[in-house]
Design a protein around this motif. Structure first.
Motif, PDB file in Angstrom:
ATOM      1  N   ALA B  32       0.842  -1.200   0.000  1.00 27.22           N
ATOM      2  CA  ALA B  32       0.000   0.000   0.000  1.00 27.22           C
ATOM      3  C   ALA B  32       0.873   1.244   0.000  1.00 27.22           C
ATOM      4  CB  ALA B  32      -0.897  -0.016   1.231  1.00 27.22           C
ATOM      5  N   ALA B  35       2.599   1.741  -3.279  1.00 26.76           N
ATOM      6  CA  ALA B  35       1.646   2.228  -4.292  1.00 26.76           C
ATOM      7  C   ALA B  35       1.422   3.723  -4.127  1.00 26.76           C
ATOM      8  CB  ALA B  35       0.330   1.475  -4.147  1.00 26.76           C
ATOM      9  N   THR B  36       1.235   4.135  -2.874  1.00 23.63           N
ATOM     10  CA  THR B  36       1.053   5.574  -2.623  1.00 23.63           C
ATOM     11  C   THR B  36       2.230   6.350  -3.182  1.00 23.63           C
ATOM     12  OG1 THR B  36       0.106   4.846  -0.545  1.00 23.63           O
ATOM     13  CG2 THR B  36       0.442   7.217  -0.829  1.00 23.63           C
ATOM     14  N   GLY B  39       2.063   6.527  -6.890  1.00 21.28           N
ATOM     15  CA  GLY B  39       0.998   7.460  -7.266  1.00 21.28           C
ATOM     16  C   GLY B  39       1.467   8.890  -7.117  1.00 21.28           C
ATOM     17  N   THR B  40       2.123   9.159  -6.004  1.00 27.17           N
ATOM     18  CA  THR B  40       2.597  10.523  -5.766  1.00 27.17           C
ATOM     19  C   THR B  40       3.571  10.959  -6.844  1.00 27.17           C
ATOM     20  OG1 THR B  40       2.498   9.877  -3.457  1.00 27.17           O
ATOM     21  CG2 THR B  40       3.475  12.013  -3.960  1.00 27.17           C
ATOM     22  N   TYR B  43       1.768  11.823  -9.906  1.00 24.09           N
ATOM     23  CA  TYR B  43       1.109  13.108  -9.673  1.00 24.09           C
ATOM     24  C   TYR B  43       2.111  14.252  -9.839  1.00 24.09           C
ATOM     25  CZ  TYR B  43      -1.842  16.470  -7.154  1.00 24.09           C
ATOM     26  OH  TYR B  43      -2.597  17.552  -6.807  1.00 24.09           O
ATOM     27  N   ILE B 397       6.272  11.833   1.261  1.00 29.32           N
ATOM     28  CA  ILE B 397       5.589  10.575   0.929  1.00 29.32           C
ATOM     29  C   ILE B 397       6.511   9.663   0.146  1.00 29.32           C
ATOM     30  CG2 ILE B 397       3.730   9.576  -0.426  1.00 29.32           C
ATOM     31  CD1 ILE B 397       2.074  12.069   0.291  1.00 29.32           C
TER      32      ILE B 397
ATOM     33  N   CYS E  16      -7.426  -0.081   1.759  1.00 31.77           N
ATOM     34  CA  CYS E  16      -6.504   0.860   2.431  1.00 31.77           C
ATOM     35  C   CYS E  16      -5.524   1.446   1.424  1.00 31.77           C
ATOM     36  CB  CYS E  16      -5.738   0.119   3.523  1.00 31.77           C
ATOM     37  SG  CYS E  16      -6.827  -0.547   4.773  1.00 31.77           S
ATOM     38  N   THR E  17      -4.967   0.562   0.592  1.00 32.93           N
ATOM     39  CA  THR E  17      -4.004   1.030  -0.406  1.00 32.93           C
ATOM     40  C   THR E  17      -4.571   2.204  -1.171  1.00 32.93           C
ATOM     41  OG1 THR E  17      -3.586  -1.308  -0.724  1.00 32.93           O
ATOM     42  CG2 THR E  17      -2.487   0.231  -2.227  1.00 32.93           C
ATOM     43  N   LEU E  20      -4.985   5.321   0.927  1.00 36.01           N
ATOM     44  CA  LEU E  20      -3.677   5.927   1.156  1.00 36.01           C
ATOM     45  C   LEU E  20      -3.232   6.692  -0.086  1.00 36.01           C
ATOM     46  CD1 LEU E  20      -1.563   3.384   3.197  1.00 36.01           C
ATOM     47  CD2 LEU E  20      -1.849   5.821   3.626  1.00 36.01           C
ATOM     48  N   ALA E  21      -3.325   6.002  -1.228  1.00 26.38           N
ATOM     49  CA  ALA E  21      -2.866   6.629  -2.475  1.00 26.38           C
ATOM     50  C   ALA E  21      -3.582   7.962  -2.677  1.00 26.38           C
ATOM     51  CB  ALA E  21      -3.147   5.697  -3.652  1.00 26.38           C
ATOM     52  N   GLY E  24      -2.528  10.484  -0.057  1.00 24.46           N
ATOM     53  CA  GLY E  24      -1.164  10.939  -0.318  1.00 24.46           C
ATOM     54  C   GLY E  24      -1.117  11.944  -1.441  1.00 24.46           C
ATOM     55  N   THR E  25      -1.787  11.642  -2.549  1.00 18.06           N
ATOM     56  CA  THR E  25      -1.658  12.537  -3.699  1.00 18.06           C
ATOM     57  C   THR E  25      -2.431  13.833  -3.477  1.00 18.06           C
ATOM     58  OG1 THR E  25      -3.465  11.291  -4.623  1.00 18.06           O
ATOM     59  CG2 THR E  25      -1.249  10.764  -5.420  1.00 18.06           C
TER      60      THR E  25
END
Lengths: 230, 454, 166, 775, 199
Positions: B32, B35-36, B39-40, B43, B397, E16-17, E20-21, E24-25
């Motif tokens: 998770a 992945a965040t 993604g960041t 972005y 992050i 959750c993933t 969170l994503a 976060g973004t």
């Protein structure tokens, strides 16, 4: 003989009026980043007028010093660029090739003068302000470095013109936007290879020195010290 | 075959053959975060680099800090295990593989950062010298291109260095499994049989690799340090940086290794194979590196202070007493004040003690990289252009997610491959089989063996 | 093809079996010994230790060096762009490139040699027995030319149980 | 994932996929046939006139072809047309001499401003709410005509008032003639930083109601009393050129320059010597200098002539102005006064100038007269390196009908409106001025305007004043219209700048002079002007000027070179700053031509007045010094993003306003850089960040004028604070000019920095740490 | 543990993933994001697809608003620089003619043809043809091409524009990549300094 473009800055003439700053912005499509980004330290000024205070009231003194890309002959910004986006031309300019720039920002770190600026976002102009953009100069996009080019668009145009009507350029015909606008003629631009040019003569002045010259960057801009009566 | 050998084999293969729910939870959790992070990054690329806290004139910050930090961590494995291989320290046997794994993964993560920190990451491949219609090549004078070559060489080397001694164990797993696993391991074990010829070739190859990888490892971090020392930036332009960075790298590397081992030991129940003595020895190494680090820092600081050159002093003040002082002194405490006593005293050089010290060191070394980069850029020659830096969410992050990525890769690795080299351990288990010559070179390590067998 | 082999619990008996095979006039080359760990200390273990590997690695390195030299020279001359007042062919930085490429090639050539000489990668080998992974030592031959009974006699002593594939 | 895929992903994500405005593909939008021919990619330079300040610099416009979004007969589309790309100084122009200040160069953004009013607007919501609806020009003009006819029928022509900025030229002449013919009182011109006091002083001393021109290029020793002549005062570009020459233009000679002011301005920063005299004592200091010259017999007393005679006690040798006395009043050391005075004669030619804050005191006129007397005493009036007056071209083309107009200040008008009921002003026309923003709250300008039944304004932007109006008739940008100006200083020769439109109008706007002429012709009782359009009027005006050469006339020549300027025959000499066009030698002047009404040859000597300040020193310990921002002047330029992002020369502040305070004072009050301050005067208070500056006296708080707009485009609205709001409405008695430097304030720290202060620079000192050691 | 419960755990974790994503973004939205306003000019590509095409150098085929027959005009001995592209002799850009230019001749010539009548109609309505650039570079290439020096260097128009007398609407005749320019510059000994074209 190839040109070698240089500049002389007479600090005794410079009054810190910043006409050069606006002239540069108008000529080179430098975006305004707006208050938020300016606060975040992303404001762009290819030429800036540094001011330094000395002493305290009532003996406070203040000096101005226009700082732009010094077009160094031994430029620290050039060799560190992995893609040759920043390199040296035959005419002694520090080229910044936007399309080749991948945005490592290494050049900006290496530059002792901090005259290189980075496009953190895509620049924006509220329409129809973009109608003012100079078609002879690129509009830089996000992720590329930019800096003073000595108005290379004017240099190129002048050279094309010179070849067109087959007569050499005269000293003073070609001016960078900042030098052109300077009301007190503190900025003088010209060919250092022509010993008679105004800039050459000024560069030989005893008042002359180079900014951070002791770093061995061999700048092509000579600063003429401000004199003082008292 | 002896029961000892069988038990050993079973213990070391258990993680591969049985899967607990705990494992899935862990993987999902780490996944998770990773992945965040990704993604960041996407972005950030979409909107532009301005989402970071980077500004004029501080054009490098968190990302480059992470780059240097992870490359530093990568010096845990290959370097250490190569040295230990060459001196044939027998206590190395359970350690080498988990060390080398750290190297490979840390290097992969570290190598990501130069790309993440680009203004136009989609053009990163312009660093690679490949023929193109433009007829223009990378600039070999740029330290970033040196980085590219160094990291490529080191990564390739490390991967192979990790993989070769893994082959016999993969073959072992192949023989212990059935179905698709059997087939997969069959492929990766390259049809290893264990003929005497294969054994001998493998040993020789490892010896050559060990010799070759050492200078590369050293060169890699030297070149990373060149990224800074080549630029005329006060606080960067110093000849000490090469060895300074290498020392720091090994320092943080060992710390990472200790922590990794401790975790493996508890989670995979490898108490019998990772003995306190291993931590003892690594602890001693860490102690030595801590001293070495302190020495380098002192030398570097003293020179600056004594030289009293205006620009350099500005940076000096900023770190010593200025805005960055809190971070600076935290670094000193974490890298020296805390670890030194813990590791110096035999009483405290326990597993727990080593872990505490190592954790401090990791924090401290990350700060060290940060403090080398940011204050210098913020205090270059013209005070008009001084500035300061504060990270933004994207950077934080992504930074966090790389630690998660490291853990994730490691967990998966431990799941798929015996994290301790089975065959090497077998060899170690009955020294009678090892060649006399080795024996001769080995007596002082023999002490440890003696001490470990209660 | 066919093969004959026997499995042994310990290296000593394996060694004995090897000796008897030799005595039975089997050529050294034909005898295959397979174990789950190296036995440097035993004679069968130290067979064909001699190798060109070091030399081959060195050669690989040399090739890398040559390539790197060519690459740097060629690219820098192909489009000569001066930077920072440095020479077009900048020797010092190039040395770094050359060093890295040299090492890279050395490593790669080592691995290549290993794979070739150890006949890897290959599909599932003919002469193999899962028992090996339990620590047994396999001694045997592919396509035996010698009379089978002689081999049997040689292999079955020292508690080796004989197996044949055909 | 393999490289190609990876690349694709990054390429996709790695671009800010923002939508550019013309969403549909190029060939789908309508494209109009170009109305003019340009060679694409080739620049054409056209003359124009910088409208931003009264200096009247001639500029040239770089015009290149480009695609612009335009509306043609109600349809939006794209058209290839000439577009202005850059403004530069007009090399042929005697004042700008090919140079241009930063503000002037930013003027190009006026034409392309996103918040320009693109068509006539009629108020819909309640006044001041800024709710307008577009109307056609015919409707708009009809409405205005109706209002004016209304006044005529009710026989209340004097119910029309016209509020304008302080300009001089045909446009203003047209306005005054319009009012004249209509029977309305003359236009009220309002300009916060006006020069009324100085003009009056020059009228009294030299018989010229006009701004002085300085020949700095040849000056030897310059003493400037608060005149920001390298920033915003008088004719900055021309003065810059002279300054450069003065410093390094001559072999072996370097002119020296002393600045007298309590807060170091950008001009002061260039001075060799900065003299922070007490606010309001500049006149005394000037007389102190004069005293030294007289007592030391360095100059004969009668050399000052009438200018001197105006000063009480001049012929008695200015007893009472001994250096010692002056030191007491001004706080400038006696020895220093001695030295400066001697330098004035020892480094000839010495010259003094006064402007800015010293004239914005209740004793401003006295200060100005004192400096004039000093100059006269130095004998530099009309001499090389001294002060001179630019010969003027009479501004009117057609003789006035009525007697010369009486002066009316805005303050008087607002007072009248507020006093009477109904308002004496029934119809108010506002053109290029923003009094609601730029006048002290004491004047209650906004209330007064709200009381006026009908207001029409001509501006290009909705600002604090035009938002109150019922009808907005948007003017062309200066680049789109005929421009003409008659500067009163900055050159040695008479100048009439003229230029035809450099661009085609981008929007549905009309030139205000043309609108006025149309209105005039559409009234029930038309005001018969001899011209249909403004350019006809200009042509008529230029017809009266001598032709520069035989083969052309003034009109055509002016259009080509961007104006008409006197050749040798017109003004003696062409050399800028030369001793051409001198004032009449002191003493002889009795009648100085047409402009000398109100000049009083027999004026009684003025005695030194104490400057009066609003607010008790006990309660309000600090002098409050608002100053013209270098970027925004009086705030009329705050809508230009280039200027907003231009780092202020002294503080490097961008997009913000601030209050300058002396570091020692700050530490006494526990104030640190960026802290939020509350500045309170008798009139009110404001909150703004503190900026510590060593260049300001401990008892002075300075604040730039220009920010703090409520409604003035997206760039200026709600940004910073407006110091004018807390100014007292004290005035200089003789002229009635606002004494904007006569307010006292108190300062309290409100809280820590709130991020409103945006600085470009990091450090203010080159060796910050060495400085720490000093302290 | 049972397969079902494991699945449940997995599902929650996936949830959750995503959370969170998103968190976060969204935590780092750009400070001044005026980008979404349509009233802004920016060098950013309009769509992501455009960006991809740019990256791989794919340029959409140009479709001209009007089937202008170059061939016919050349055949009728109308030189390119007579009216339509006359600025090529005066400045850096050849220029694309407006309908006005067409009408110079077609007031009188071939007024009966339907196409010409279209033109006449357009010019009456004051509407122009919006010709498309045949060799439009992506803005990100930052290329500045100036015809004049090339003409002086006697570079044939056909080198880049091909046999225009055989085309109706102009086509791309060469793959106008940097390599193409560089080779020619090398061959002709012209400067290959980057700033010659990129600035």
């Amino acid at each position: 003989m190839a040109h070698r473009w240089g500049m002389a800055v007479d600090l005794d003439r410079c009054t810190g009026c910043e006409a050069c700053v606006t002239a540069c912005r108008a000529e080179n499509n430098i975006p305004t980043v707006g208050p938020d980004q300016a606060a975040a330290g992303r404001a762009m000024h290819w030429i800036r007028v540094e001011r330094y205070w000395e002493g305290d009231f009532p003996d406070a003194r203040l000096t101005f010093r226009p700082v732009l890309c010094q077009q160094c002959d031994a430029a620290p910004c050039e060799p560190v660029c992995p893609t040759y986006a920043s390199h040296h031309t035959e005419e002694g300019l520090n080229a910044q090739v936007y399309n080749r720039c991948i945005g490592t920002r290494y050049c900006a770190n290496a530059c002792p003068y901090n005259v290189r600026f980075f496009n953190f976002f895509n620049p924006q102009w509220d329409r129809p302000l973009q109608l003012q953009l100079n078609p002879d100069v690129s509009v830089r996009e996000v992720g590329v470095m930019e800096k003073c080019t000595f108005c290379v668009q004017r240099i190129n145009a002048a050279e094309i013109q010179a070849t067109a009507d087959e007569k050499p350029q005269k000293d003073g015909d070609l001016k960078t936007a900042c030098a052109q606008s300077c009301p007190a003629t503190a900025l003088v631009f010209g060919d250092l290879n022509d010993p008679e040019s105004a800039v050459s003569r000024l560069s030989r002045s005893p008042r002359g020195s180079q900014l951070l010259g002791d770093l061995g960057t061999q700048p092509k801009i000579t600063y003429l010290a401000r004199q003082s009566q008292t | 075959m002896s029961d000892a050998d069988r038990r050993l084999t079973d213990d070391l293969l258990r993680p591969l053959l049985t899967t607990s729910a705990r494992f899935w939870v862990l993987v999902a959790f780490l996944g998770a975060i990773v992945a965040t992070g990704l993604g960041t990054w996407v972005y950030q690329m979409y909107w532009g680099f301005g989402l970071t806290g980077v500004r004029w004139p501080i054009f490098w910050a968190f990302y480059v800090t992470n780059f240097v930090f992870w490359i530093g961590i990568s010096h845990a494995g290959t370097l250490i295990s190569a040295i230990l291989r060459l001196v044939n320290a027998r206590w190395r046997r359970p350690v080498t593989r988990c060390a080398e794994a750290i190297t490979v993964f840390a290097l992969m993560i570290g190598a990501m950062f130069p790309i993440i920190h680009l203004g136009r990451p989609w053009l990163f491949f312009w660093l690679i010298p490949y023929p193109n219609q433009r007829g223009i090549w990378p600039n070999f004078r740029s330290p970033l291109v040196w980085d590219f070559f160094a990291i490529t060489a080191y990564l390739t080397g490390s991967v192979l260095f990790l993989f070769l001694p893994m082959i016999p164990d993969l073959a072992l797993v192949r023989d212990r499994t059935t179905g698709w696993r059997h087939r997969c391991y069959g492929v990766v074990s390259l049809g290893w049989r264990g003929t005497t010829k294969q054994w001998n070739r493998l040993e020789t190859a490892m010896e050559i690799m060990a010799i070759a990888i050492l200078p590369v490892a050293v060169s890699v971090h030297t070149i990373v340090s060149f990224d800074f020392s080549m630029a005329p930036v006060p606080g960067w332009h110093s000849t000490i940086f090469g060895p300074y960075f290498v020392a720091g790298a090994i320092f943080s590397g060992i710390a990472a290794l200790i922590i990794a081992m401790a975790l493996l030991r508890t989670f995979l129940h490898l108490e019998e194979y990772l003995h306190p003595v291993h931590f003892q020895n690594l602890g001693k190494l860490l102690l030595m590196m801590s001293l070495l680090w302190a020495y380098f820092v002192f030398a570097e600081r003293l020179t600056v202070w004594y030289g009293n050159e205006t620009a350099e002093m500005a940076v000096f003040r900023a770190t010593q007493s200025g805005a960055f002082a809190p971070l600076y002194w935290t670094m000193v405490v974490c890298n020296f004040v805390i670890p030194f006593p813990i590791l110096a005293l035999k009483k405290t050089r326990t597993i727990a003690g080593c872990v505490v010290a190592s954790s401090c060191v990791l924090v401290g070394m990350w700060l060290e990289r940060f403090l080398i980069i940011v204050p210098s850029l913020g205090h270059k020659y013209l005070p008009y252009s001084w500035g300061t830096y504060r990270p933004r969410p994207v950077e934080i992050i992504i930074t966090i997610s790389t630690f998660a990525a490291m853990s994730l890769l490691y967990v998966l690795f431990a799941k798929l491959v015996p994290i301790i080299s089975v065959w090497e351990l077998k060899v170690g288990a009955h020294p009678a089989h090892a060649a006399e010559s080795v024996e001769a070179r080995d007596d002082e390590q023999a002490l440890f063996v003696a001490r470990t067998e209660p | 093809m066919s093969a004959v082999y026997a499995l042994y619990a310990d290296p000593e008996s394996a060694q004995a079996a090897v000796d008897r095979l030799r005595a039975a006039g089997v050529a050294d080359r034909e005898i295959t010994v397979i174990s789950s760990e190296p036995f440097e200390s035993h004679r069968f273990g130290s067979r064909d230790k001699a190798t060109w590997m070091f030399w081959l690695a060195g050669t690989g390195g040399a090739v890398g060096l040559a390539f790197a030299y060519w690459l740097t020279q060629m690219t820098e001359r192909a489009w000569p762009l001066p930077t920072g007042g440095m020479r077009i062919v900048a020797t010092w930085p190039n040395l770094i490139i050359m060093f890295e490429v040299t090492m890279l090639f050395a490593v790669l050539s080592t691995v290549a040699t290993l794979l070739v000489t150890a006949q890897m990668p290959r599909r599932r080998p003919k002469l193999y027995d899962l028992a090996v992974s339990d620590g047994r030592i396999l001694v045997g031959l592919d396509n035996p030319t010698a009379p089978l009974d002689a081999l049997e006699r040689a292999l079955t002593v020292h508690g080796g149980q004989l197996k044949t594939l055909s | 994932m393999d490289r190609r895929i990876f690349l694709k992903v990054t390429a996709v994500t790695g671009t800010s996929a923002t939508l550019a405005s013309c969403g549909n593909p190029e060939h789908a939008i309508i494209r109009f046939i170009p109305e003019e021919e340009h060679v694409p990619g080739v620049a054409e330079w056209k003359p124009s006139l910088c409208p931003l300040c009264q200096a009247g610099c001639g500029v040239i416009v770089r015009v290149m072809e480009g695609d612009a979004e335009v509306v043609r007969n109600g349809q939006a589309g794209v058209m290839r047309m000439g577009l202005a790309k850059k403004l530069e100084g007009n090399p042929a122009h005697p004042i700008s001499q090919g140079k241009l200040c930063g503000r002037g160069q930013a003027a190009i953004q006026i034409a392309y401003h996103p918040d320009r009013i693109t068509q006539p607007l009629k108020r819909t919501g309640p006044r001041g709410q800024g709710q307008f609806q577009p109307v056609t020009w015919d409707a708009a003009i009809a409405e205005l005509v109706a209002q004016l006819d209304g006044l005529v029928t009710s026989n209340n022509q004097r119910g029309l008032a016209f509020l304008k900025g302080g300009g001089r030229g045909q446009r203003d002449d047209l306005v005054s003639q319009f009012l004249d013919r209509f029977g309305a009182p003359p236009a009220v011109s309002f300009d916060l930083f006006n020069y009324d006091v100085l003009r009056r002083a020059n009228l009294l001393s030299f018989g010229r109601e006009q701004l002085p021109t300085f020949d700095l290029a040849r000056s030897g020793y310059v003493v400037s009393f608060g005149a920001d002549f390298l920033g915003t005062w008088n004719s900055p570009v021309a003065q810059h050129a002279g300054y450069g020459q003065m410093r390094q233009g001559r072999r072996g000679v370097r002119g020296a320059f002393v600045q007298v002011e309590p807060r170091m301005s950008q001009t002061g920063a260039n001075a060799d010597e900065w003299v922070p005299a007490r606010p309001g004592t500049e006149g005394v200091l000037a007389l102190g200098l004069a005293h030294v010259l007289l007592s030391a017999r360095l100059r004969p007393a009668d050399a000052a002539g009438r200018a001197g005679a105006l000063i009480d006690g001049w012929n008695a040798g200015l007893t009472g102005y001994t250096p010692a006395d002056v030191e007491k009043q001004t706080g400038v050391a006696a020895a220093r006064i001695e030295r400066m005075a001697r330098a004035l004669v020892e480094q000839p030619p010495g010259v003094a100038m006064i402007g800015g804050a010293p004239l914005a005191q209740t004793n401003g006129l006295f200060a100005a007269l004192a400096v004039n007397a000093l100059n006269a005493l130095l004998g530099n009036v009309g001499q090389p390196g001294g002060v001179s007056f630019m010969p003027q071209i009479p501004a009117t083309v057609t003789p006035r009908r009525s007697s010369p107009p009486e002066r009316r200040t805005l303050q008087a008008v607002t007072a009248a409106i507020l006093a009477a009921d109904p308002s004496p002003v029934q119809v108010l026309l506002v053109d290029s001025t923003n009094p609601v923003f730029a006048s002290p709250s004491g004047w209650r300008t906004r209330e007064a305007l709200l009381k006026v039944p009908f207001i029409a304004s001509f501006g290009s932007f909705i600002d604090e004043t035009s938002v109150l109006s019922d009808l907005i008739l948007p003017d062309h940008a200066f680049l789109e219209s005929w421009v003409e100006g008659r500067p009163e200083s900055g050159a040695a020769v008479p100048v009439a700048t003229l230029a035809p439109p450099a661009l085609r109008p981008l929007h549905q706007t009309r030139a205000t002079p043309d609108v006025l002429l149309q209105v005039a012709s559409r009234l029930n009782k038309p005001l018969d002007f001899p011209w249909q359009t403004f350019d006809e009027m200009l042509m008529a005006a230029f017809a009266t000027l001598p032709a520069p050469s035989a083969d052309t006339d003034a009109w055509t020549a002016a259009q080509q070179q961007g104006g008409w300027w006197g050749a040798a025959d017109a003004a003696g000499q062409t050399r800028p700053g030369g001793p051409a066009a001198q004032a009449e030698p002191a003493g002889r002047t009795t009648q100085a031509g047409g402009t000398n009404q109100g000049g009083r040859p027999d004026a009684a000597p003025v005695r030194a007045l104490e400057a009066q300040f609003d607010g008790e020193p006990a309660a309000y310990p600090f002098h409050f010094l608002p100053y013209a921002s270098h970027a925004f002047l009086d705030g009329s330029l705050a809508h230009l993003p280039w200027l907003q992002e231009l780092p202020d020369a002294m503080t490097t502040a961008m997009w913000s306003s601030w209050a300058e305070i002396n570091p020692q004072t700050a530490s006494k009050l526990g104030i640190a850089e960026g802290d939020v301050l509350e500045i309170t005067s008798t009139q009110g208070s404001l909150r703004t960040p503190a900026l510590l500056s060593p260049g300001i006296a401990p008892d002075v708080i300075a604040m730039p004028v220009g920010q703090g707009h409520e409604t003035f485009t997206r760039y200026a609205s709600g940004r910073g604070q407006n110091p004018i709001k807390i100014l007292a409405s004290a005035a200089e008695p003789e002229t009635g000019a606002l004494a904007w430097a006569a307010t006292r304030v108190r300062v309290t720290r409100i809280g820590p920095p709130n991020g409103d202060l945006i600085l470009f620079a990091g450090e203010m000192r080159e060796h910050p740490h060495e400085h720490e050691h000093e302290r | 543990m049972s397969r079902a419960s494991r699945a449940r755990i997995l599902r929650t974790l996936v949830g959750c993933t995503l959370l969170l994503a998103v968190a976060g973004t969204s935590a780092c939205r750009p400070a001044n994001n005026r980008a979404s306003m349509a009233s802004v000019y920016t060098p950013a590509r309009e769509t992501v697809g455009e960006a991809v095409n740019d990256f791989f150098g794919i340029r959409p085929r140009v479709t001209q608003p009007f089937p202008f027959p170059h061939s016919t005009h050349v055949a009728k001995k109308v030189a390119c620089t007579d009216y339509c592209h006359e600025s090529v002799t005066k400045g850096p850009v050849a220029g694309l003619p407006s309908v006005k230019t067409c009408m110079i001749c077609h007031e009188s010539i071939a007024t009966d043809r339907p196409l010409i009548q279209q033109i006449t109609d357009l010019s009456k309505r004051g509407v122009d043809l919006s010709w498309q650039r045949v060799y439009g570079y992506s803005a990100q290439a930052h290329v500045r091409f100036n015809h004049a020096p090339h003409l002086r260097a006697k570079v044939e128009c056909s080198t880049c524009h091909g046999r225009i007398d055989q085309q109706t609407v102009a086509e791309r005749n060469v793959d106008m990549k940097m390599g193409y320019c560089v080779d020619c510059h090398k061959a002709k000994g012209a400067s290959n300094e980057c700033l010659t074209c990129h600035f």
